[in-house]
Scaffold this motif. Structure first.
Motif, PDB file in Angstrom:
ATOM      1  N   ASP A   1      -0.440   5.900   8.502  1.00  0.00           N
ATOM      2  CA  ASP A   1      -1.676   4.757   8.565  1.00  0.00           C
ATOM      3  C   ASP A   1      -2.128   5.185   7.239  1.00  0.00           C
ATOM      4  OD1 ASP A   1      -3.216   2.923   8.726  1.00  0.00           O
ATOM      5  OD2 ASP A   1      -4.242   3.894  10.496  1.00  0.00           O
ATOM      6  N   PHE A   2      -2.130   4.419   5.889  1.00  0.00           N
ATOM      7  CA  PHE A   2      -2.541   4.715   4.889  1.00  0.00           C
ATOM      8  C   PHE A   2      -4.060   4.408   4.802  1.00  0.00           C
ATOM      9  CE2 PHE A   2       1.812   4.002   2.949  1.00  0.00           C
ATOM     10  CZ  PHE A   2       1.853   5.341   2.389  1.00  0.00           C
TER      11      PHE A   2
ATOM     12  N   MET B   1       6.061  -4.158  -0.614  1.00  0.00           N
ATOM     13  CA  MET B   1       6.756  -4.210   0.691  1.00  0.00           C
ATOM     14  C   MET B   1       6.681  -5.623   1.473  1.00  0.00           C
ATOM     15  SD  MET B   1       7.923  -1.243   1.713  1.00  0.00           S
ATOM     16  CE  MET B   1       8.070  -1.459   3.520  1.00  0.00           C
TER      17      MET B   1
ATOM     18  N   ASP C   1       2.406   1.940   8.126  1.00  0.00           N
ATOM     19  CA  ASP C   1       3.510   1.695   6.964  1.00  0.00           C
ATOM     20  C   ASP C   1       4.982   1.450   7.594  1.00  0.00           C
ATOM     21  OD1 ASP C   1       3.651   0.920   4.346  1.00  0.00           O
ATOM     22  OD2 ASP C   1       4.872   2.542   4.239  1.00  0.00           O
TER      23      ASP C   1
ATOM     24  N   VAL D   1      -2.030   1.648  -2.614  1.00  0.00           N
ATOM     25  CA  VAL D   1      -1.751   1.524  -1.102  1.00  0.00           C
ATOM     26  C   VAL D   1      -1.727  -0.157  -1.232  1.00  0.00           C
ATOM     27  CG1 VAL D   1      -2.360   1.265   0.963  1.00  0.00           C
ATOM     28  CG2 VAL D   1      -2.410   3.346   0.189  1.00  0.00           C
TER      29      VAL D   1
ATOM     30  N   HIS E   1       1.423  -1.141  -3.027  1.00  0.00           N
ATOM     31  CA  HIS E   1       2.706  -0.692  -2.310  1.00  0.00           C
ATOM     32  C   HIS E   1       2.694  -1.812  -1.272  1.00  0.00           C
ATOM     33  CE1 HIS E   1       5.337   1.419   0.508  1.00  0.00           C
ATOM     34  NE2 HIS E   1       4.165   1.106   1.537  1.00  0.00           N
ATOM     35  N   ARG E   2       1.591  -2.389  -0.706  1.00  0.00           N
ATOM     36  CA  ARG E   2       1.871  -3.247   0.480  1.00  0.00           C
ATOM     37  C   ARG E   2       2.237  -4.657  -0.024  1.00  0.00           C
ATOM     38  NH1 ARG E   2      -3.532  -1.726   3.870  1.00  0.00           N
ATOM     39  NH2 ARG E   2      -2.523  -0.184   5.136  1.00  0.00           N
TER      40      ARG E   2
ATOM     41  N   ASN F   1      -2.638   0.632  11.203  1.00  0.00           N
ATOM     42  CA  ASN F   1      -1.692  -0.374  10.490  1.00  0.00           C
ATOM     43  C   ASN F   1      -0.695   0.659   9.877  1.00  0.00           C
ATOM     44  OD1 ASN F   1      -0.568  -2.052   8.717  1.00  0.00           O
ATOM     45  ND2 ASN F   1      -2.074  -2.590   7.380  1.00  0.00           N
TER      46      ASN F   1
END
Length: 192
Positions: free
Chosen positions: A13-14, A39, A7, A32, A35-36, A5
């Motif tokens: 990839d976190f 985003m 970013d 994360v 953050h997602r 996945n």
């Protein structure tokens, strides 16, 4: 085994970076997920909205009912919003106007200075157009008693005429670019 996945902002990839146990990794996974979410709201959702706006006209033009609805919308805007319309004179009105103009012209040129007799009843009945009277009666009856049905018939009649123009423009739009392609390939092959 698992899909990566990546970013879109940082390009990493976190999930792999925050894999593991411990309090710091748990806080990193929380960061994360926040953050997602940000985003998604600020990047992914607006991007999908813009891409759907650009793909909608392509999907609509591929659907034949949109041509009909577009023709009806243009006719409605032109007729009601812009107050435009085409005054079509019937044959009877045209003949009456022509007779009046001829009568005025003959009166101006000095002809016909005699007595004018009043027409009798038999000749006036013979000159009456009963078919046009009947059709006018039926048209007026339908428009006053069933206004929505009369509007629907008018829309369909206008749309039928408009669809010939729309389809003509559509086919010209298909033929002209293909003629340009043929002309450009002919020129390119002549240069070689």
């Amino acid at each position: 085994s698992s899909t990566s996945n990546i970013d879109p902002l940082f390009g990493v990839d976190f999930d792999k970076l925050t894999a593991g146990s411990g309090i710091f990794m748990m806080l990193a996974r929380l960061a994360v997920s926040i953050h997602r979410s940000i985003m998604y709201l600020c990047y992914t959702m607006p991007l999908s909205f813009v891409s759907s706006l650009t793909s909608t006209p392509k999907r609509l033009i591929g659907s034949p009912p949109i041509w009909f609805l577009l023709a009806v919308l243009i006719r409605y805007v032109g007729k009601h919003v812009l107050a435009g319309g085409v005054e079509i004179m019937s044959l009877e009105e045209g003949l009456n106007l022509e007779a009046k103009m001829e009568e005025q012209f003959s009166g101006m040129s000095g002809g016909g200075g005699g007595d004018k007799k009043k027409p009798d009843l038999a000749s006036s009945i013979a000159d009456t157009n009963f078919v046009s009277m009947g059709t006018n009666f039926v048209k007026n009856f339908i428009t006053t008693k069933f206004p929505k049905m009369a509007l629907l018939v008018t829309v369909l009649k206008d749309a039928k005429n408009d669809m010939y123009v729309v389809l003509g423009g559509f086919f010209v739009g298909l033929v002209v670019p293909s003629a340009w392609v043929v002309a450009s390939t002919t020129i390119a092959s002549d240069e070689l």
